[in-house]
Design a protein around this motif. Structure first.
Motif, PDB file in Angstrom:
ATOM      1  N   GLU A  40       0.829  -1.201   0.000  1.00  0.00           N
ATOM      2  CA  GLU A  40       0.000   0.000   0.000  1.00  0.00           C
ATOM      3  C   GLU A  40       0.865   1.254   0.000  1.00  0.00           C
ATOM      4  O   GLU A  40       1.940   1.279   0.609  1.00  0.00           O
ATOM      5  N   ALA A  43       2.855   2.908   3.252  1.00  0.00           N
ATOM      6  CA  ALA A  43       2.878   1.956   4.360  1.00  0.00           C
ATOM      7  C   ALA A  43       4.310   1.592   4.750  1.00  0.00           C
ATOM      8  O   ALA A  43       5.227   1.636   3.935  1.00  0.00           O
ATOM      9  N   THR A  44       4.497   1.248   6.025  1.00  0.00           N
ATOM     10  CA  THR A  44       5.770   0.687   6.473  1.00  0.00           C
ATOM     11  C   THR A  44       5.767  -0.778   6.072  1.00  0.00           C
ATOM     12  O   THR A  44       4.880  -1.535   6.465  1.00  0.00           O
ATOM     13  N   SER A  45       6.768  -1.189   5.308  1.00  0.00           N
ATOM     14  CA  SER A  45       6.676  -2.448   4.585  1.00  0.00           C
ATOM     15  C   SER A  45       7.941  -3.294   4.708  1.00  0.00           C
ATOM     16  O   SER A  45       9.014  -2.806   5.066  1.00  0.00           O
ATOM     17  N   GLN A 144       9.638   2.553   4.129  1.00  0.00           N
ATOM     18  CA  GLN A 144       8.420   3.319   3.873  1.00  0.00           C
ATOM     19  C   GLN A 144       8.174   3.335   2.376  1.00  0.00           C
ATOM     20  O   GLN A 144       8.986   3.844   1.602  1.00  0.00           O
ATOM     21  N   ALA A 176      -4.597   1.739  -1.655  1.00  0.00           N
ATOM     22  CA  ALA A 176      -4.883   1.415  -0.262  1.00  0.00           C
ATOM     23  C   ALA A 176      -6.137   0.559  -0.182  1.00  0.00           C
ATOM     24  O   ALA A 176      -7.061   0.699  -0.975  1.00  0.00           O
TER      25      ALA A 176
END
Length: 245
Positions: A40, A43-45, A144, A176
């Motif tokens: 997304e 998002a922290t990924s 991020q 999202a």
């Protein structure tokens, strides 16, 4: 050689050249990859990168790895050595996904970001050799994602100190998800329905209880008995009056 044989030979040569070119394109397309989970925007990924060792790397020791996010909007400023989930080698690239044959985590010396959080560099001690067609795999957290959905080019480089092995992979960032909002709405509807049902049940119980109480009072209480006594008294008075007459 007759004319027919000459045409056949020319066709075979053309097919060979085309086939070689196609194979080269296919190899280049599968040379590197990068995926995000979740994917997304913003998002922290957790990102997973893979790259196949080419002819310039085969026979060398693995001393470093670099992932360049410049121009994507991603940020790796918070990624450090403790965020590395997996780093290793898939010998001959014969395993699926991020599966590895050799874990090189014990050889990982440092992980740092540079270029304002746009470049991520992994430094290794050089204890493990890479053969041509081996695949290196690195999985790390706290990235991020770019703030907007789209496809972004990311440069991957085995042993970036000497270079010559750069490949470009595509990072796909999607829209999202609306799942959370939908779930919340459904939960509220269910709660409201349940509450109304409980209220209806309570009212029904109260009505039943009141009716039962009223019935019991009428059948066994003094009001019904008083009516009967009054009727008997009236009949008696009438009989007395008749006799006197």
């Amino acid at each position: 050689m007759n004319q027919h044989s000459s045409r056949l030979l020319a066709a075979l040569l053309a097919l060979t050249v085309f086939g070689g070119a196609f194979a080269g394109v296919a190899a280049a397309a599968s040379a590197g990859s990068i995926t995000a989970q979740p994917a997304e925007p913003g998002a922290t990924s957790t990102h997973t990168v893979t790259e196949m060792a080419g002819s310039t790397i085969g026979g060398s020791f693995w001393t470093g790895y670099q992932v360049d996010y410049q121009g994507t909007g991603a940020d790796v400023s918070n990624v450090n050595q403790s965020d590395v989930v997996k780093i290793g080698i898939d010998r001959n690239d014969d395993e699926a996904g991020s599966t590895i044959d050799v874990n090189v985590e014990d050889d990982l010396q440092d992980v740092k970001s540079s270029n304002n959080g746009k470049t991520l560099t992994f430094s290794l001690g050089g204890s493990y050799a890479l053969n041509q067609s081996d695949e290196v795999v690195v999985v790390y957290e706290d990235v991020q994602n770019p703030s907007e959905a789209g496809e972004y080019n990311v440069t991957l480089d085995i042993n970036h100190q000497s270079s010559g092995s750069q490949v470009t992979a595509t990072l796909a960032i999607g829209q999202a998800s609306d799942t959370t909002t939908t779930t919340t709405t459904t939960s509220e509807d269910t709660t409201t329905t349940t509450t109304e049902s409980e209220e209806t049940t309570t009212e029904s119980e109260q009505t039943t209880t009141t009716a039962a109480e009223e019935t019991t009072t009428t059948e066994g209480g003094s009001p019904g008995f008083g009516v009967a006594v009054a009727l008997v008294a009236l009949v008696g008075a009438a009989l007395v009056a008749v006799r006197k007459a």
